[in-house]
Design a protein around this motif. Structure first.
Motif, PDB file in Angstrom:
ATOM      1  N   SER A 265       2.318  -4.509  31.409  1.00  0.00           N
ATOM      2  CA  SER A 265       1.869  -4.653  30.409  1.00  0.00           C
ATOM      3  C   SER A 265       1.508  -6.202  29.489  1.00  0.00           C
ATOM      4  O   SER A 265       0.041  -7.048  28.940  1.00  0.00           O
ATOM      5  CB  SER A 265       0.457  -4.008  29.363  1.00  0.00           C
ATOM      6  N   ALA A 266       2.988  -6.447  29.110  1.00  0.00           N
ATOM      7  CA  ALA A 266       3.074  -7.640  28.662  1.00  0.00           C
ATOM      8  C   ALA A 266       3.966  -8.380  28.420  1.00  0.00           C
ATOM      9  O   ALA A 266       5.249  -7.124  28.710  1.00  0.00           O
ATOM     10  CB  ALA A 266       2.770  -7.317  27.263  1.00  0.00           C
ATOM     11  N   SER A 267       3.970  -9.367  28.531  1.00  0.00           N
ATOM     12  CA  SER A 267       5.587 -10.021  28.821  1.00  0.00           C
ATOM     13  C   SER A 267       6.442 -10.411  27.524  1.00  0.00           C
ATOM     14  O   SER A 267       7.963 -10.512  27.205  1.00  0.00           O
ATOM     15  CB  SER A 267       5.376 -11.437  29.584  1.00  0.00           C
ATOM     16  N   SER A 268       5.458  -9.926  26.510  1.00  0.00           N
ATOM     17  CA  SER A 268       6.250 -10.066  25.606  1.00  0.00           C
ATOM     18  C   SER A 268       5.617  -8.868  24.095  1.00  0.00           C
ATOM     19  O   SER A 268       4.604  -9.142  24.315  1.00  0.00           O
ATOM     20  CB  SER A 268       6.508 -11.501  25.194  1.00  0.00           C
ATOM     21  N   PHE A 269       6.406  -9.133  23.261  1.00  0.00           N
ATOM     22  CA  PHE A 269       5.568  -9.432  21.715  1.00  0.00           C
ATOM     23  C   PHE A 269       4.854  -9.334  21.461  1.00  0.00           C
ATOM     24  O   PHE A 269       3.857  -9.040  20.790  1.00  0.00           O
ATOM     25  CB  PHE A 269       7.055  -8.234  20.471  1.00  0.00           C
ATOM     26  N   GLN A 270       4.855 -10.822  21.364  1.00  0.00           N
ATOM     27  CA  GLN A 270       3.746 -11.729  20.581  1.00  0.00           C
ATOM     28  C   GLN A 270       2.522 -11.931  21.473  1.00  0.00           C
ATOM     29  O   GLN A 270       1.222 -11.059  20.977  1.00  0.00           O
ATOM     30  CB  GLN A 270       4.365 -13.094  20.464  1.00  0.00           C
ATOM     31  N   GLU A 271       2.923 -11.523  22.777  1.00  0.00           N
ATOM     32  CA  GLU A 271       1.929 -11.832  23.413  1.00  0.00           C
ATOM     33  C   GLU A 271       0.908 -10.139  23.546  1.00  0.00           C
ATOM     34  O   GLU A 271      -0.584 -10.791  23.222  1.00  0.00           O
ATOM     35  CB  GLU A 271       1.858 -11.641  25.410  1.00  0.00           C
ATOM     36  N   MET A 272       1.520  -9.144  23.281  1.00  0.00           N
ATOM     37  CA  MET A 272       0.718  -7.911  23.868  1.00  0.00           C
ATOM     38  C   MET A 272       0.236  -8.022  22.309  1.00  0.00           C
ATOM     39  O   MET A 272      -1.170  -7.484  22.317  1.00  0.00           O
ATOM     40  CB  MET A 272       2.048  -7.067  23.598  1.00  0.00           C
TER      41      MET A 272
ATOM     42  N   PHE B  29       9.703 -10.741  40.921  1.00  0.00           N
ATOM     43  CA  PHE B  29       8.496 -10.848  40.335  1.00  0.00           C
ATOM     44  C   PHE B  29       8.169 -10.237  39.068  1.00  0.00           C
ATOM     45  O   PHE B  29       6.706 -10.186  38.978  1.00  0.00           O
ATOM     46  CB  PHE B  29       7.427 -11.562  41.279  1.00  0.00           C
ATOM     47  N   PRO B  30       9.599 -11.707  37.849  1.00  0.00           N
ATOM     48  CA  PRO B  30       8.718 -10.510  36.856  1.00  0.00           C
ATOM     49  C   PRO B  30       7.390 -10.684  36.096  1.00  0.00           C
ATOM     50  O   PRO B  30       7.236 -10.103  34.668  1.00  0.00           O
ATOM     51  CB  PRO B  30       9.921 -10.535  35.518  1.00  0.00           C
ATOM     52  N   ASN B  31       7.479 -12.258  36.365  1.00  0.00           N
ATOM     53  CA  ASN B  31       5.987 -12.788  35.790  1.00  0.00           C
ATOM     54  C   ASN B  31       4.774 -12.243  36.768  1.00  0.00           C
ATOM     55  O   ASN B  31       3.271 -13.120  36.154  1.00  0.00           O
ATOM     56  CB  ASN B  31       6.568 -14.367  35.042  1.00  0.00           C
TER      57      ASN B  31
END
Lengths: 364, 76
Positions: free
Chosen positions: A320-327, B52-54
């Motif tokens: 659902s989100a690649s990083s905390f900031q993005e979330m 594909f992690p992204n």
């Protein structure tokens, strides 16, 4: 009926309180403060409107279709095909919502305590625990809510009581410096959280005392809103202007507690107790997801699909989100619109069609 | 590293299947089909996420749909 257990209205109110407030107190102050600045304590009050509206709609729908959940009556209202589609959209939303809740839990525990642990271990651990609770059925959830939530609620209140010497009431001024618009804009995230009261629909058919359902759900909305206002007020008193830069204000506040220089470092207690609330919240989400899915597919039991769904939830929580900031960013901008449009518009549409159908039937 | 992840995921799902199978065997056909479908979806998605992690996901779709209204909300 898939679920044979029963809960009381009071337990339902506690479960819904956990579903809304457990993650809300962590993220709401930060996200709200970005827009509302010093008026962040006003924002949950605006959000109360959508909470009340959804409770009214859901209880009205339940009166028209007793002993049915949203997934079941959407088929009765819109017909088989459209009902299944609406049910799928709602369940997919619920999967996403559950995944986000697990992610929020994991990010918090990770940034507060377990800095080097992979997040999958944290979320996977709680998912397994919740799977056991869900396996036990709704009564286990209801009882764990009655046991844990009073402790959690006392904790929320205590944090700021211990900080009274450090609170500066003047931080709240000027109230509504730029009019009421910033506080309305900041209310987006609280709106999203309170719109989760649409999940009430999954609990209403399980009640043993339905007559009190309305009273307790409205009370649950009021207490949730008051908790958010209390937490936001405490944070603005403590942090003042720097609230916009504090990611987990409640946790920071707990770190701040120091009474007579021997009562310190209570943040570990705060997290330990908070996890109890988080556990009730996550298992409630998990339970509603598997129950809704098995009702959608008309399965005889939900128990065999608990573990596969737990796996799927963990995957979605990573996805659902690649990083905390993005979330955090998407939670302040786009995700709330998704929450509101699914949880407010779908029940509204269903209610309109249901009332229309009833009128049509009476006219014949 | 990636192969280890794939092996680990497969082993985990096998464990879930082994745990549920004794009860599932006596269950109706539909239940078994749903169970294995969800397991398969999870397995495929997990491997895709490892490779594909992204990979764009539901969040990107939500961003795409609600971006205009979100931007309007932020500025005005």
């Amino acid at each position: 009926m898939i679920e044979k257990g029963k809960i009381s209205s009071f337990q339902m109110a506690l479960i819904m309180y956990a579903v809304v407030v457990a993650t809300a107190i962590l993220y709401i102050p930060f996200i709200t403060a970005q827009q509302a600045k010093r008026d962040l304590w006003l924002s949950p009050l605006w959000a109360a409107l959508s909470g009340f509206l959804i409770v009214l709609i859901i209880t009205k729908l339940y009166k028209l279709y007793p002993k049915k959940t949203l997934v079941e009556y959407s088929e009765l209202i819109l017909g088989r095909t459209f009902g299944k589609i609406i049910g799928f959209i709602f369940l997919f939303f619920l999967l996403y919502d559950t995944a986000i809740a697990f992610r929020e839990y994991g990010e918090f525990v990770e940034s507060a305590f377990l800095h080097k642990t992979p997040i999958v271990v944290v979320t996977g651990g709680i998912a397994l625990t919740c799977a056991f609770a869900v396996h036990g059925g709704i009564e286990v959830l209801g009882r764990s809510a009655t046991v844990f939530l009073p402790i959690v609620l006392v904790l929320y209140v205590m944090i700021y009581l211990f900080l009274i010497p450090d609170l500066n009431v003047k931080n709240i001024f000027p109230i509504m410096e730029d009019g009421w618009i910033p506080s309305v804009k900041g209310s987006l995230a609280p709106h999203a959280w309170l719109s989760q009261f649409s999940l009430l629909s999954f609990l209403l058919p399980l009640l043993s005392d339905e007559t009190k359902a309305m009273k307790w759900s409205i009370l649950s909305v009021i207490v949730s809103v008051l908790t958010m206002v209390y937490i936001n007020l405490g944070n603005i008193f403590l942090f003042g202007g720097i609230i916009t830069n504090t990611q987990f204000p409640v946790f920071q506040a707990a770190r701040y507690i120091s009474i007579g220089s021997f009562f310190e470092h209570v943040e570990s207690i705060v997290i330990a107790v908070w996890v109890l609330g988080g556990f009730v919240q996550l298992s409630a989400f998990f339970y509603m997801l598997v129950l809704g899915t098995s009702q959608w597919l008309k399965l005889p039991s939900y128990k065999p699909i608990i573990l596969p769904f737990g796996f799927l939830i963990i995957l979605f929580s990573i996805w659902s989100a690649s990083s905390f900031q993005e979330m955090i960013h998407s939670m302040g901008t786009t995700t709330p619109f998704y929450f509101i449009s699914i949880q407010l518009l779908i029940p509204m549409l269903l209610l309109c069609v249901a009332v229309f159908r009833k009128k049509l039937r009476q006219a014949k | 590293m990636k192969w280890g992840g794939i092996l680990g995921i497969t082993a985990l799902l096998m464990l879930i299947i082994l745990y549920e199978w004794p009860k599932l065997k006596k269950n109706i056909r539909k239940m078994q089909v749903v169970f294995f479908t969800v397991i398969t979806i999870g397995w495929v998605l997990a491997i895709l996420l490892i490779l594909f992690p992204n990979m764009p996901g539901p969040s990107q779709l939500i961003d795409f749909i609600f971006k205009p209204i979100g931007r309007y909300w932020e500025i005005s």
